[in-house]
Write an enzyme that holds these catalytic residues in place. Structure first.
Site, PDB file in Angstrom:
ATOM      1  N   LYS A   1     -23.151 -29.582  30.547  1.00 44.90           N
ATOM      2  CA  LYS A   1     -24.040 -29.317  29.414  1.00 44.90           C
ATOM      3  C   LYS A   1     -24.642 -30.617  28.885  1.00 44.90           C
ATOM      4  O   LYS A   1     -25.856 -30.722  28.698  1.00 44.90           O
ATOM      5  CB  LYS A   1     -23.280 -28.606  28.303  1.00 44.90           C
ATOM      6  CG  LYS A   1     -22.998 -27.173  28.636  1.00 44.90           C
ATOM      7  CD  LYS A   1     -22.383 -26.459  27.469  1.00 44.90           C
ATOM      8  CE  LYS A   1     -22.667 -24.980  27.561  1.00 44.90           C
ATOM      9  NZ  LYS A   1     -24.063 -24.641  27.395  1.00 44.90           N
TER      10      LYS A   1
ATOM     11  N   TYR B   1     -13.810 -22.650  20.486  1.00 42.53           N
ATOM     12  CA  TYR B   1     -15.070 -22.462  21.215  1.00 42.53           C
ATOM     13  C   TYR B   1     -15.971 -21.479  20.494  1.00 42.53           C
ATOM     14  O   TYR B   1     -17.198 -21.573  20.595  1.00 42.53           O
ATOM     15  CB  TYR B   1     -14.801 -22.073  22.665  1.00 42.53           C
ATOM     16  CG  TYR B   1     -14.182 -23.250  23.373  1.00 42.53           C
ATOM     17  CD1 TYR B   1     -14.958 -24.358  23.658  1.00 42.53           C
ATOM     18  CD2 TYR B   1     -12.829 -23.309  23.646  1.00 42.53           C
ATOM     19  CE1 TYR B   1     -14.406 -25.484  24.221  1.00 42.53           C
ATOM     20  CE2 TYR B   1     -12.265 -24.427  24.209  1.00 42.53           C
ATOM     21  CZ  TYR B   1     -13.060 -25.518  24.491  1.00 42.53           C
ATOM     22  OH  TYR B   1     -12.499 -26.636  25.022  1.00 42.53           O
TER      23      TYR B   1
ATOM     24  N   ARG C   1      -0.779 -36.665   9.382  1.00 40.64           N
ATOM     25  CA  ARG C   1      -1.692 -35.793   8.645  1.00 40.64           C
ATOM     26  C   ARG C   1      -0.891 -34.949   7.654  1.00 40.64           C
ATOM     27  O   ARG C   1       0.330 -34.898   7.729  1.00 40.64           O
ATOM     28  CB  ARG C   1      -2.492 -34.905   9.606  1.00 40.64           C
ATOM     29  CG  ARG C   1      -1.644 -33.996  10.451  1.00 40.64           C
ATOM     30  CD  ARG C   1      -2.444 -33.325  11.549  1.00 40.64           C
ATOM     31  NE  ARG C   1      -3.273 -32.235  11.052  1.00 40.64           N
ATOM     32  CZ  ARG C   1      -3.599 -31.138  11.750  1.00 40.64           C
ATOM     33  NH1 ARG C   1      -3.158 -30.986  12.992  1.00 40.64           N
ATOM     34  NH2 ARG C   1      -4.360 -30.212  11.240  1.00 40.64           N
TER      35      ARG C   1
ATOM     36  N   SER D   1     -29.537 -26.222  22.656  1.00 39.73           N
ATOM     37  CA  SER D   1     -30.298 -25.935  23.876  1.00 39.73           C
ATOM     38  C   SER D   1     -31.681 -25.371  23.574  1.00 39.73           C
ATOM     39  O   SER D   1     -32.538 -25.342  24.458  1.00 39.73           O
ATOM     40  CB  SER D   1     -29.538 -24.937  24.749  1.00 39.73           C
ATOM     41  OG  SER D   1     -28.255 -25.409  25.025  1.00 39.73           O
TER      42      SER D   1
ATOM     43  N   SER E   1     -14.155  -8.579   9.640  1.00 37.62           N
ATOM     44  CA  SER E   1     -15.563  -8.915   9.474  1.00 37.62           C
ATOM     45  C   SER E   1     -16.118  -9.548  10.743  1.00 37.62           C
ATOM     46  O   SER E   1     -17.190  -9.152  11.229  1.00 37.62           O
ATOM     47  CB  SER E   1     -15.718  -9.876   8.295  1.00 37.62           C
ATOM     48  OG  SER E   1     -16.946 -10.535   8.363  1.00 37.62           O
ATOM     49  N   SER E   2     -15.406 -10.510  11.321  1.00 37.55           N
ATOM     50  CA  SER E   2     -16.006 -11.162  12.497  1.00 37.55           C
ATOM     51  C   SER E   2     -15.990 -10.243  13.711  1.00 37.55           C
ATOM     52  O   SER E   2     -16.880 -10.344  14.555  1.00 37.55           O
ATOM     53  CB  SER E   2     -15.379 -12.518  12.815  1.00 37.55           C
ATOM     54  OG  SER E   2     -14.092 -12.620  12.359  1.00 37.55           O
TER      55      SER E   2
ATOM     56  N   HIS F   1      -8.774 -25.684   2.429  1.00 41.53           N
ATOM     57  CA  HIS F   1      -9.972 -26.369   2.949  1.00 41.53           C
ATOM     58  C   HIS F   1     -10.253 -25.894   4.372  1.00 41.53           C
ATOM     59  O   HIS F   1     -11.383 -25.549   4.713  1.00 41.53           O
ATOM     60  CB  HIS F   1      -9.774 -27.886   2.914  1.00 41.53           C
ATOM     61  CG  HIS F   1     -10.739 -28.669   3.767  1.00 41.53           C
ATOM     62  ND1 HIS F   1     -12.066 -28.814   3.446  1.00 41.53           N
ATOM     63  CD2 HIS F   1     -10.562 -29.318   4.949  1.00 41.53           C
ATOM     64  CE1 HIS F   1     -12.671 -29.528   4.389  1.00 41.53           C
ATOM     65  NE2 HIS F   1     -11.780 -29.850   5.311  1.00 41.53           N
TER      66      HIS F   1
ATOM     67  N   HIS G   1      -1.803 -26.925  24.894  1.00 38.68           N
ATOM     68  CA  HIS G   1      -2.015 -28.352  24.653  1.00 38.68           C
ATOM     69  C   HIS G   1      -1.986 -28.672  23.159  1.00 38.68           C
ATOM     70  O   HIS G   1      -1.975 -29.834  22.792  1.00 38.68           O
ATOM     71  CB  HIS G   1      -3.309 -28.850  25.308  1.00 38.68           C
ATOM     72  CG  HIS G   1      -4.568 -28.280  24.741  1.00 38.68           C
ATOM     73  ND1 HIS G   1      -5.678 -28.008  25.489  1.00 38.68           N
ATOM     74  CD2 HIS G   1      -4.906 -27.910  23.484  1.00 38.68           C
ATOM     75  CE1 HIS G   1      -6.631 -27.521  24.725  1.00 38.68           C
ATOM     76  NE2 HIS G   1      -6.187 -27.446  23.512  1.00 38.68           N
ATOM     77  N   HIS G   2      -1.987 -27.637  22.311  1.00 42.41           N
ATOM     78  CA  HIS G   2      -1.833 -27.866  20.874  1.00 42.41           C
ATOM     79  C   HIS G   2      -0.375 -28.089  20.497  1.00 42.41           C
ATOM     80  O   HIS G   2      -0.087 -28.367  19.341  1.00 42.41           O
ATOM     81  CB  HIS G   2      -2.360 -26.671  20.081  1.00 42.41           C
ATOM     82  CG  HIS G   2      -3.851 -26.494  20.196  1.00 42.41           C
ATOM     83  ND1 HIS G   2      -4.727 -27.047  19.303  1.00 42.41           N
ATOM     84  CD2 HIS G   2      -4.600 -25.851  21.111  1.00 42.41           C
ATOM     85  CE1 HIS G   2      -5.966 -26.729  19.656  1.00 42.41           C
ATOM     86  NE2 HIS G   2      -5.917 -26.011  20.751  1.00 42.41           N
TER      87      HIS G   2
ATOM     88  N   HIS H   1      -7.191 -21.513  20.452  1.00 46.33           N
ATOM     89  CA  HIS H   1      -8.063 -22.307  21.307  1.00 46.33           C
ATOM     90  C   HIS H   1      -9.398 -21.638  21.591  1.00 46.33           C
ATOM     91  O   HIS H   1     -10.437 -22.262  21.418  1.00 46.33           O
ATOM     92  CB  HIS H   1      -7.393 -22.839  22.565  1.00 46.33           C
ATOM     93  CG  HIS H   1      -8.162 -24.035  23.023  1.00 46.33           C
ATOM     94  ND1 HIS H   1      -8.080 -25.249  22.390  1.00 46.33           N
ATOM     95  CD2 HIS H   1      -9.156 -24.160  23.932  1.00 46.33           C
ATOM     96  CE1 HIS H   1      -8.960 -26.077  22.905  1.00 46.33           C
ATOM     97  NE2 HIS H   1      -9.634 -25.446  23.838  1.00 46.33           N
TER      98      HIS H   1
ATOM     99  N   ASP I   1     -34.613  -4.905  14.871  1.00 45.25           N
ATOM    100  CA  ASP I   1     -33.503  -5.189  13.957  1.00 45.25           C
ATOM    101  C   ASP I   1     -32.233  -5.291  14.792  1.00 45.25           C
ATOM    102  O   ASP I   1     -32.273  -5.194  16.008  1.00 45.25           O
ATOM    103  CB  ASP I   1     -33.373  -4.060  12.911  1.00 45.25           C
ATOM    104  CG  ASP I   1     -32.703  -4.547  11.634  1.00 45.25           C
ATOM    105  OD1 ASP I   1     -31.565  -5.036  11.722  1.00 45.25           O
ATOM    106  OD2 ASP I   1     -33.313  -4.450  10.558  1.00 45.25           O
TER     107      ASP I   1
ATOM    108  N   THR J   1     -18.393 -28.869  30.211  1.00 40.01           N
ATOM    109  CA  THR J   1     -18.962 -29.520  29.035  1.00 40.01           C
ATOM    110  C   THR J   1     -19.819 -30.710  29.458  1.00 40.01           C
ATOM    111  O   THR J   1     -20.901 -30.939  28.921  1.00 40.01           O
ATOM    112  CB  THR J   1     -17.845 -29.985  28.085  1.00 40.01           C
ATOM    113  OG1 THR J   1     -16.917 -28.911  27.926  1.00 40.01           O
ATOM    114  CG2 THR J   1     -18.391 -30.350  26.726  1.00 40.01           C
TER     115      THR J   1
ATOM    116  N   TRP K   1      -3.135 -24.241   7.710  1.00 41.87           N
ATOM    117  CA  TRP K   1      -3.903 -23.047   8.086  1.00 41.87           C
ATOM    118  C   TRP K   1      -3.323 -22.398   9.323  1.00 41.87           C
ATOM    119  O   TRP K   1      -3.586 -21.236   9.595  1.00 41.87           O
ATOM    120  CB  TRP K   1      -5.378 -23.397   8.313  1.00 41.87           C
ATOM    121  CG  TRP K   1      -5.710 -23.960   9.660  1.00 41.87           C
ATOM    122  CD1 TRP K   1      -5.547 -25.240  10.065  1.00 41.87           C
ATOM    123  CD2 TRP K   1      -6.266 -23.253  10.778  1.00 41.87           C
ATOM    124  NE1 TRP K   1      -5.964 -25.380  11.369  1.00 41.87           N
ATOM    125  CE2 TRP K   1      -6.422 -24.175  11.836  1.00 41.87           C
ATOM    126  CE3 TRP K   1      -6.668 -21.933  10.993  1.00 41.87           C
ATOM    127  CZ2 TRP K   1      -6.935 -23.823  13.081  1.00 41.87           C
ATOM    128  CZ3 TRP K   1      -7.177 -21.591  12.246  1.00 41.87           C
ATOM    129  CH2 TRP K   1      -7.306 -22.531  13.265  1.00 41.87           C
TER     130      TRP K   1
ATOM    131  N   GLU L   1     -10.777 -19.790  19.593  1.00 48.82           N
ATOM    132  CA  GLU L   1     -11.444 -19.928  18.292  1.00 48.82           C
ATOM    133  C   GLU L   1     -12.250 -21.225  18.204  1.00 48.82           C
ATOM    134  O   GLU L   1     -13.349 -21.235  17.664  1.00 48.82           O
ATOM    135  CB  GLU L   1     -10.399 -19.857  17.167  1.00 48.82           C
ATOM    136  CG  GLU L   1     -10.885 -20.247  15.780  1.00 48.82           C
ATOM    137  CD  GLU L   1     -11.847 -19.250  15.146  1.00 48.82           C
ATOM    138  OE1 GLU L   1     -11.914 -18.104  15.631  1.00 48.82           O
ATOM    139  OE2 GLU L   1     -12.540 -19.619  14.187  1.00 48.82           O
TER     140      GLU L   1
END
Lengths: 528, 182
Positions: free
Chosen positions: A332, A258, A451, A269, A170-171, A78, A303-304, A254, A107, A329, A143, A256
């Protein structure tokens, strides 16, 4: 094949290649963007179906339908499907569609690579999902692929690693394409500080992608060699350390998160000023805030993993640097709010989704601040509180922003207005059910529900039932989204060039006719 | 065609950037070891796997701390592995001996390595070993059993709030070393 070439100088060439070849050999940014978006939508439903199975198992305490191994592989896939299959391709699809139109280019810069970067994805996900058919089932170690658990996976282990390699390739290609397009193909007069914010946030996201996707590729390659070639990167018997994997993984992980949210900031925006009929408040501050968030994302990863054991100084550093992210943040959120201040607001579906984003993403941000407190994190670590936190920033955050973007630009793509009433039904059903789905998970987590476990103690039953009901309603209401899009492609009132004529759409994309021509700007527009 | 050439230069730089990021991922491996040594964390056995050169005995007669011994095997059934005594009361600054008992149950000759871990992590540097079976790979014949000695001294500088140190060994067989030994 000759027709598939989309050179800028092929003027008056509205002729589209026909048949399956148009898609297989696509080099047109709109065709590729469409394929990305359709792929992302398909993956969103696949990942959503997995989520519904998870909520089904968690509806009642006790083991109902699945054995724990299958449940764990549902949780793992998932996450991979939603992150790499739904949210990231959806953003790349929007980038493909909108960036050339927003900067006045015909293009994308690298159309052939654009084709590769899309067509890798179906193979990557076939590889990942085919592992369900192998002995031992799908990847079930989460994951995050922490060793030693992930190394104990069966056939699914190498399949998952190779799928991640492909998704990364790909990315990276998509990111390089975005950077080259924005750097080299802007219309004359469009300086960097006149760039629409969606392009700015994507530019920064693209740099994050090429900085950290290769690190993930390195980390999973180390797992692969540890498993098959006798290296000991993460094996203590050979002098390695499994905790090092967590450091390398989150050094990718981390930034990722963002990557998954900065383009959403860009979309919001664009939308809030349009329907507030005021220019965006603090454009420069928005750009610098985005860049600061990107920079800070590289120095907060641990922090993870506060609970793995690290020196007090390390905990202090990662706690405080994480809290520092709340500053840009906050800038924003302040600027979006101030844009609306004394604006003349109207509440079309894109604005509704953008407003829901603003409220609900901020809730996710606040729970993030709670998690950033190192001593408190020892209680929250690996509970449903974490699940609630990142689903708040990803579902009513990233996913709502994608939906807002689709509702904003869909008439420009198809040339038809969509069914506003149905879209508003989609909005209200989604935004109510998403809170019914995820808000109770905060309570469950604070009460101690872990979890990634298919069973729970009976005192958690009530909120789990509420959450599952919310999940079902949220899932079913997404069918409305598909229905609105399908209807809009084939029929509907003709959209004007400005689409939102009674609002204030800024930006070059609104100077093009609706539907947008196959090659966006054959003659570069002049930007003053 | 000035434009494609401009693209090519930028694409080249970006690919280089990507390759650099990939290399950086691997550079994190030695970097991690260095930082762990500097901050005395992470790979806890750094420094615990080398012998102390010269140790001067300075017993602190009025202080007693408890040393606990723990033995782990990654896969049950491969080894019989246990400390001779589960704990000792020791004076800091005095040299002591202890031993672990190990028997090879794998059913083949094997080379094994014990990896130590000291808890709490922060006192690892006060626990000095002058002799330990963990310094070198141990060769075992099929079914062979042996007493594995260790000599250690607790630094008298040990912080006063510590009254208990746990020394844990995990016994891993080394498949590559075994293959080379054959």
């Amino acid at each position: 094949m000759a027709h598939a070439d989309t050179h800028a100088h092929d003027d008056h060439h509205e002729h589209k290649p026909s048949g399956i070849g148009r898609w297989l050999f696509a080099t047109n940014h709109k065709d590729i963007g469409t394929m990305y978006l359709v792929f992302a939508l398909g993956m969103f439903f696949l990942g959503g179906a997995m989520a519904l199975l998870i909520r089904l198992e968690l509806f009642k305490p006790g083991m109902q339908y699945f054995d724990p191994q299958f449940y764990n592989s549902l949780v793992t896939t998932h996450a991979l499907v939603m992150i790499f299959g739904a949210v990231m391709p959806a953003f790349v699809g929007l980038a493909n569609w909108m960036i050339p139109m927003q900067i006045g280019a015909p293009d994308m810069a690298l159309p052939r690579m654009n084709n590769y970067s899309f067509w890798i994805l179906p193979f990557a996900f076939t590889l990942l999902l085919s592992s369900f058919a192998t002995a031992g089932g799908g990847p079930a170690g989460g994951w995050t692929l922490y060793p030693p658990l992930s190394l104990q996976g069966g056939t699914s282990f190498p399949l998952t690693i190779f799928a991640i390699h492909l998704m990364g390739a790909s990315s990276i290609m998509g990111a390089i394409n975005v950077i080259v397009t924005i750097m080299n193909m802007r219309a004359p007069g469009m300086t960097l500080l006149k760039l629409p914010l969606f392009c700015w946030t994507w530019l920064i996201t693209a740099y994050l992608l090429i900085a950290v996707m290769p690190v993930l590729a390195g980390a999973v390659t180390m797992l692969l060699t540890d498993h098959f070639f006798g290296t000991s990167f993460f094996n203590p018997a050979g002098g390695g350390d499994p905790v090092m994997f967590q450091h390398i993984f989150w050094f990718f992980g981390h930034p990722e998160v963002y990557i998954l949210i900065l383009p959403a900031f860009g979309i919001v925006s664009e939308i809030i000023p349009t329907f507030s009929r005021k220019p965006l408040f603090g454009y420069d501050a928005m750009v610098y805030a985005t860049a600061s968030i990107a920079f800070l994302s590289f120095i907060v990863w641990a922090h993870h993993m506060f609970t793995v054991g690290m020196p007090l100084a390390g905990q202090m550093f990662f706690m405080l640097s994480t809290m520092l992210i709340a500053v840009p943040t906050g800038v924003k959120v302040f600027n979006w709010t101030t844009t609306m201040w004394r604006g003349s607001l109207s509440f079309e579906p894109p604005m509704l989704f953008a407003l829901a984003f603003l409220f609900l993403f901020t809730i996710g941000g606040f729970s993030g601040l709670m998690l950033a407190i190192a001593p408190a994190d020892f209680q929250y670590q690996d509970t449903y509180f974490v699940v609630a936190h990142f689903h708040y920033v990803l579902v009513p955050g990233a996913v709502f922003a994608i939906m807002a973007g689709v509702y904003f630009w869909l008439p420009k793509w198809t040339g038809h207005m969509y069914d506003m009433a149905l879209a508003k039904w989609h909005f209200w059903l989604s935004s109510i059910s998403v809170n019914v789905l995820f808000f109770p998970q905060h309570f469950l987590g604070l009460a101690g529900m872990p979890r990634r476990i298919p069973d729970y103690n009976t005192q958690f039953t009530d909120w789990n039932m509420v959450s599952s009901v919310g999940g079902l309603v949220f899932g079913v209401s997404q069918l409305l989204f598909v229905w609105v899009i399908v209807k809009c492609v084939s029929s509907g009132e003709r959209a004007t060039d400005k689409v939102w004529s009674d609002a204030m759409p800024l930006g070059l994309e609104w100077t093009l006719p609706s539907p947008a021509p196959y090659h966006s700007f054959e003659d570069a527009p002049e930007v003053k | 065609m000035a434009r494609p050439r401009r693209h090519r230069a930028l694409v080249g730089r970006l690919l280089l950037f990507t390759a650099g990021s990939f290399a950086f991922g691997f550079a994190l491996v030695p970097l991690y070891s260095v930082l762990c040594k500097v901050w005395d964390t992470g790979n806890r056995w750094y420094g615990t796997q080398t012998a102390e050169a010269a140790v001067v005995e300075r017993p602190v007669a009025d202080r007693l701390i408890t040393i606990e011994f723990v033995a782990n095997v990654p896969r049950a059934g491969d080894w019989e592995f246990a400390p001779q005594v589960s704990s000792m009361r020791v004076h800091p600054g005095k040299l002591y001996s202890a031993s672990f008992h190990a028997r090879n149950l794998i059913g083949a000759p094997v080379v094994a390595q014990a990896v130590p871990s000291i808890a709490p992590n922060s006192v690892a540097r006060y626990f000095r070993k002058t002799e330990c079976f963990c310094f070198t790979p141990q060769r075992f014949a099929t079914g062979e059993s042996r007493e594995l000695p260790i000599r250690f001294i607790v630094d008298p500088e040990l912080p006063p709030d510590v009254d208990r140190i746990t020394l844990a060994y995990s016994f891993f067989d080394l498949p590559q070393a075994a293959a080379a030994a054959r």
